[in-house]
Design a protein around this motif. Structure first.
Motif, PDB file in Angstrom:
ATOM      1  N   THR A   1       6.931   2.414   9.117  1.00  0.00           N
ATOM      2  CA  THR A   1       5.680   1.637   9.149  1.00  0.00           C
ATOM      3  C   THR A   1       5.288   1.454  10.608  1.00  0.00           C
ATOM      4  OG1 THR A   1       6.861  -0.476   9.180  1.00  0.00           O
ATOM      5  CG2 THR A   1       6.212   0.400   7.022  1.00  0.00           C
ATOM      6  N   ILE A   2       4.062   1.056  10.844  1.00  0.00           N
ATOM      7  CA  ILE A   2       3.601   0.846  12.221  1.00  0.00           C
ATOM      8  C   ILE A   2       2.994  -0.543  12.361  1.00  0.00           C
ATOM      9  CG2 ILE A   2       3.237   3.264  12.779  1.00  0.00           C
ATOM     10  CD1 ILE A   2       0.299   2.943  12.103  1.00  0.00           C
ATOM     11  N   ASP A   3       2.802  -0.957  13.595  1.00  0.00           N
ATOM     12  CA  ASP A   3       2.215  -2.257  13.904  1.00  0.00           C
ATOM     13  C   ASP A   3       1.110  -2.047  14.933  1.00  0.00           C
ATOM     14  OD1 ASP A   3       2.216  -5.117  15.341  1.00  0.00           O
ATOM     15  OD2 ASP A   3       3.146  -5.292  13.365  1.00  0.00           O
ATOM     16  N   SER A   4       0.159  -2.955  14.961  1.00  0.00           N
ATOM     17  CA  SER A   4      -0.969  -2.829  15.897  1.00  0.00           C
ATOM     18  C   SER A   4      -0.497  -2.718  17.338  1.00  0.00           C
ATOM     19  CB  SER A   4      -1.908  -4.032  15.755  1.00  0.00           C
ATOM     20  OG  SER A   4      -2.439  -4.091  14.458  1.00  0.00           O
ATOM     21  N   LYS A   5       0.575  -3.427  17.664  1.00  0.00           N
ATOM     22  CA  LYS A   5       1.069  -3.408  19.062  1.00  0.00           C
ATOM     23  C   LYS A   5       1.701  -2.070  19.428  1.00  0.00           C
ATOM     24  CE  LYS A   5       5.630  -5.524  18.237  1.00  0.00           C
ATOM     25  NZ  LYS A   5       5.527  -5.686  16.772  1.00  0.00           N
TER      26      LYS A   5
ATOM     27  N   PRO B   1      -2.012  -5.780   7.137  1.00  0.00           N
ATOM     28  CA  PRO B   1      -2.555  -4.591   7.801  1.00  0.00           C
ATOM     29  C   PRO B   1      -3.948  -4.841   8.347  1.00  0.00           C
ATOM     30  CG  PRO B   1      -2.766  -4.377   5.425  1.00  0.00           C
ATOM     31  CD  PRO B   1      -1.975  -5.637   5.673  1.00  0.00           C
ATOM     32  N   PRO B   2      -4.296  -4.214   9.484  1.00  0.00           N
ATOM     33  CA  PRO B   2      -5.683  -4.309   9.972  1.00  0.00           C
ATOM     34  C   PRO B   2      -6.602  -3.622   8.969  1.00  0.00           C
ATOM     35  CG  PRO B   2      -4.489  -2.626  11.185  1.00  0.00           C
ATOM     36  CD  PRO B   2      -3.476  -3.323  10.324  1.00  0.00           C
ATOM     37  N   ALA B   3      -7.786  -4.162   8.769  1.00  0.00           N
ATOM     38  CA  ALA B   3      -8.693  -3.622   7.756  1.00  0.00           C
ATOM     39  C   ALA B   3     -10.136  -3.831   8.172  1.00  0.00           C
ATOM     40  CB  ALA B   3      -8.437  -4.288   6.408  1.00  0.00           C
ATOM     41  N   ARG B   4     -11.002  -3.048   7.559  1.00  0.00           N
ATOM     42  CA  ARG B   4     -12.435  -3.279   7.744  1.00  0.00           C
ATOM     43  C   ARG B   4     -12.993  -3.920   6.479  1.00  0.00           C
ATOM     44  NH1 ARG B   4     -15.626   2.548   7.432  1.00  0.00           N
ATOM     45  NH2 ARG B   4     -14.663   3.375   5.540  1.00  0.00           N
ATOM     46  N   GLU B   5     -13.979  -4.743   6.689  1.00  0.00           N
ATOM     47  CA  GLU B   5     -14.701  -5.358   5.582  1.00  0.00           C
ATOM     48  C   GLU B   5     -15.919  -4.488   5.292  1.00  0.00           C
ATOM     49  OE1 GLU B   5     -15.538  -9.800   5.561  1.00  0.00           O
ATOM     50  OE2 GLU B   5     -17.570  -9.009   5.894  1.00  0.00           O
TER      51      GLU B   5
ATOM     52  N   LEU C   1     -18.010  -6.367  -0.446  1.00  0.00           N
ATOM     53  CA  LEU C   1     -17.649  -5.527  -1.589  1.00  0.00           C
ATOM     54  C   LEU C   1     -16.132  -5.372  -1.698  1.00  0.00           C
ATOM     55  CD1 LEU C   1     -20.326  -2.700  -1.222  1.00  0.00           C
ATOM     56  CD2 LEU C   1     -20.114  -4.240  -3.178  1.00  0.00           C
ATOM     57  N   TYR C   2     -15.486  -5.068  -0.555  1.00  0.00           N
ATOM     58  CA  TYR C   2     -14.036  -4.887  -0.569  1.00  0.00           C
ATOM     59  C   TYR C   2     -13.508  -4.868   0.861  1.00  0.00           C
ATOM     60  CZ  TYR C   2     -15.335   0.051   0.327  1.00  0.00           C
ATOM     61  OH  TYR C   2     -15.872   1.205   0.836  1.00  0.00           O
ATOM     62  N   TYR C   3     -12.192  -4.984   0.974  1.00  0.00           N
ATOM     63  CA  TYR C   3     -11.502  -4.861   2.254  1.00  0.00           C
ATOM     64  C   TYR C   3     -10.687  -3.575   2.224  1.00  0.00           C
ATOM     65  CZ  TYR C   3     -12.705  -9.799   2.517  1.00  0.00           C
ATOM     66  OH  TYR C   3     -13.389 -10.979   2.522  1.00  0.00           O
ATOM     67  N   GLU C   4     -10.862  -2.737   3.262  1.00  0.00           N
ATOM     68  CA  GLU C   4     -10.210  -1.428   3.289  1.00  0.00           C
ATOM     69  C   GLU C   4      -9.284  -1.327   4.495  1.00  0.00           C
ATOM     70  OE1 GLU C   4     -11.471   3.243   2.733  1.00  0.00           O
ATOM     71  OE2 GLU C   4     -12.908   1.873   3.675  1.00  0.00           O
ATOM     72  N   PRO C   5      -7.966  -1.290   4.259  1.00  0.00           N
ATOM     73  CA  PRO C   5      -7.006  -1.229   5.374  1.00  0.00           C
ATOM     74  C   PRO C   5      -7.102   0.061   6.176  1.00  0.00           C
ATOM     75  CG  PRO C   5      -5.942  -1.928   3.340  1.00  0.00           C
ATOM     76  CD  PRO C   5      -7.305  -1.436   2.966  1.00  0.00           C
ATOM     77  N   PHE C   6      -6.720  -0.002   7.446  1.00  0.00           N
ATOM     78  CA  PHE C   6      -6.564   1.172   8.292  1.00  0.00           C
ATOM     79  C   PHE C   6      -5.188   1.770   7.975  1.00  0.00           C
ATOM     80  CE2 PHE C   6     -10.104  -0.610   9.969  1.00  0.00           C
ATOM     81  CZ  PHE C   6     -10.311  -0.644  11.343  1.00  0.00           C
ATOM     82  N   VAL C   7      -5.108   3.099   8.017  1.00  0.00           N
ATOM     83  CA  VAL C   7      -3.831   3.793   7.808  1.00  0.00           C
ATOM     84  C   VAL C   7      -3.640   4.786   8.951  1.00  0.00           C
ATOM     85  CG1 VAL C   7      -2.474   5.271   6.273  1.00  0.00           C
ATOM     86  CG2 VAL C   7      -4.054   3.578   5.301  1.00  0.00           C
ATOM     87  N   GLY C   8      -2.422   4.832   9.510  1.00  0.00           N
ATOM     88  CA  GLY C   8      -2.146   5.773  10.574  1.00  0.00           C
ATOM     89  C   GLY C   8      -1.899   7.170  10.031  1.00  0.00           C
ATOM     90  N   TYR C   9      -2.468   8.180  10.712  1.00  0.00           N
ATOM     91  CA  TYR C   9      -2.148   9.578  10.405  1.00  0.00           C
ATOM     92  C   TYR C   9      -1.431  10.120  11.623  1.00  0.00           C
ATOM     93  CZ  TYR C   9      -2.456  14.396   8.802  1.00  0.00           C
ATOM     94  OH  TYR C   9      -2.131  15.654   8.384  1.00  0.00           O
ATOM     95  N   ILE C  10      -0.112  10.336  11.478  1.00  0.00           N
ATOM     96  CA  ILE C  10       0.739  10.614  12.638  1.00  0.00           C
ATOM     97  C   ILE C  10       1.516  11.911  12.424  1.00  0.00           C
ATOM     98  CG2 ILE C  10       2.620   9.698  14.066  1.00  0.00           C
ATOM     99  CD1 ILE C  10       1.792   6.892  13.107  1.00  0.00           C
ATOM    100  N   PRO C  11       1.254  12.940  13.240  1.00  0.00           N
ATOM    101  CA  PRO C  11       1.962  14.222  13.093  1.00  0.00           C
ATOM    102  C   PRO C  11       3.433  14.093  13.486  1.00  0.00           C
ATOM    103  CG  PRO C  11       0.658  14.236  15.091  1.00  0.00           C
ATOM    104  CD  PRO C  11       0.322  12.961  14.385  1.00  0.00           C
ATOM    105  N   GLU C  12       4.240  15.063  13.069  1.00  0.00           N
ATOM    106  CA  GLU C  12       5.691  15.015  13.295  1.00  0.00           C
ATOM    107  C   GLU C  12       6.052  14.947  14.769  1.00  0.00           C
ATOM    108  OE1 GLU C  12       7.441  18.331  11.337  1.00  0.00           O
ATOM    109  OE2 GLU C  12       6.903  17.647   9.315  1.00  0.00           O
ATOM    110  N   SER C  13       5.203  15.529  15.625  1.00  0.00           N
ATOM    111  CA  SER C  13       5.517  15.572  17.056  1.00  0.00           C
ATOM    112  C   SER C  13       5.205  14.262  17.784  1.00  0.00           C
ATOM    113  CB  SER C  13       4.739  16.710  17.724  1.00  0.00           C
ATOM    114  OG  SER C  13       3.331  16.518  17.545  1.00  0.00           O
ATOM    115  N   HIS C  14       4.566  13.320  17.116  1.00  0.00           N
ATOM    116  CA  HIS C  14       4.120  12.084  17.764  1.00  0.00           C
ATOM    117  C   HIS C  14       5.279  11.099  17.912  1.00  0.00           C
ATOM    118  CE1 HIS C  14       1.752   8.384  18.439  1.00  0.00           C
ATOM    119  NE2 HIS C  14       0.835   9.205  18.902  1.00  0.00           N
TER     120      HIS C  14
END
Length: 311
Positions: A180-184, A265-269, A160-173
């Motif tokens: 931007t971020i990378d898988s590594k 970006p990493p994504a789920r199908e 149906l579609y490909y849905e990318p992963f998105v990071g949710y990162i608090p200010e203290s992290h």
């Protein structure tokens, strides 16, 4: 031998109780018991071991139930054959959707679908991937929406579609300073995960190539909802990963914590799955066309790296 008798057998096998089976099939318990006994007498075997609590299938009973399920499913599809021949889009249709897709996708297509196809009686269940696979194989679901590819015999998958992963990162992290971020960059020991049983969780673990709990970790946090993971992250207990469509519902304040992955970006199908012998293809095609069209307008990402939902 009748189809009705076979349906009674399947009901008892599923509920492991004659009284509950009678309630599910809308007959009295004596009627159901008598019909099953007649079938056992005709076949000269015992389908159920009534001495066990809960009731269990005998060894030959297991084979009878398997055959009965095939017969009942094929009988139920008689009307589907006629509907497909006429091109009729209507009738009962049972659809399963995994929990990490249901809240965001369902509002996007349900109203449009029911308006466009008012003769379809859509019954929707929120189910895990394992439950979906079982119900499709048993004939209790006509189709489902799940993370794919699953590579399961007898089940057809349509993306149906490909849905990318998105990071949710608090200010203290530690990664909050990154635009931007990378898988590594990810470390599994500071990622808040969904509880076991969610395929999105498995995708995150596969992305990080590690187990959740490392030696010496002071705690392990898991939840059944993304909303809880976001709140825990806001409390400084770690970062989390969200499906792209879910990020559209976060508040303006929380959007400042979103970090997108570098390309690709990493994504789920996410796919529409159903039994290869399914006959309600006119409804399946209608669902596929409408959902893929709606989501295509919401997700512009094409160049993605698919992460498997399979452990």
């Amino acid at each position: 031998m009748t189809i009705t008798q076979l349906k009674y057998v399947l009901a008892v096998a599923e509920n492991q109780n004659f009284t509950k089976a009678a309630q599910k099939t809308f007959v009295t318990q004596p009627t159901l018991s008598m019909q099953i006994q007649k079938l056992e007498e005709e076949l000269d075997i015992l389908i159920f071991d009534r001495s066990k609590k809960p009731i269990e299938l005998t060894s030959v009973g297991k084979k009878i139930v398997s055959q009965a399920r095939s017969i009942v499913n094929e009988a139920d599809r008689m009307q589907d054959v006629v509907d497909q021949e006429k091109g009729f889009i209507g009738g009962a249709f049972k659809l399963g959707i995994i929990p990490t897709v249901m809240p965001t996708l369902l509002p996007m297509f349900l109203k449009n679908f029911t308006r466009k196809f008012p003769k379809v009686q859509l019954k929707i269940e929120e189910l895990t991937t394992d439950e979906i696979i079982t119900k499709i194989n048993d004939g209790h679901l006509d189709a489902a929406i799940a993370a794919t590819p699953l590579h399961i015999d007898k089940i057809k998958e349509r993306v149906l579609y490909y849905e990318p992963f998105v990071g949710y990162i608090p200010e203290s992290h530690r990664l909050a300073v990154n635009k931007t971020i990378d898988s590594k960059d990810l470390e599994i020991d500071d990622i808040l995960l969904l509880e076991d049983g969610h395929c999105f969780r498995d995708g995150v673990i596969n992305l990080c190539k590690a187990s959740k709990l490392q030696h010496g970790e002071p705690f392990q946090l898991e939840s059944g909802s993304f909303e809880t993971l976001i709140k825990l992250s806001d409390e400084g207990l770690g970062m989390t990963l969200l499906p792209f469509l879910h990020t559209m519902d976060v508040s303006e304040h929380q959007k400042r914590n979103l970090r997108y992955f570098n390309d690709p970006p990493p994504a789920r199908e996410v796919g529409l799955i159903y039994n290869k012998s399914e006959l309600k293809l006119q409804i399946i095609n209608a669902l596929y066309d409408l959902i893929s069209g709606v989501v295509r307008g919401a997700i512009a990402f094409q160049d993605v790296k698919i992460i498997s939902p399979i452990k």
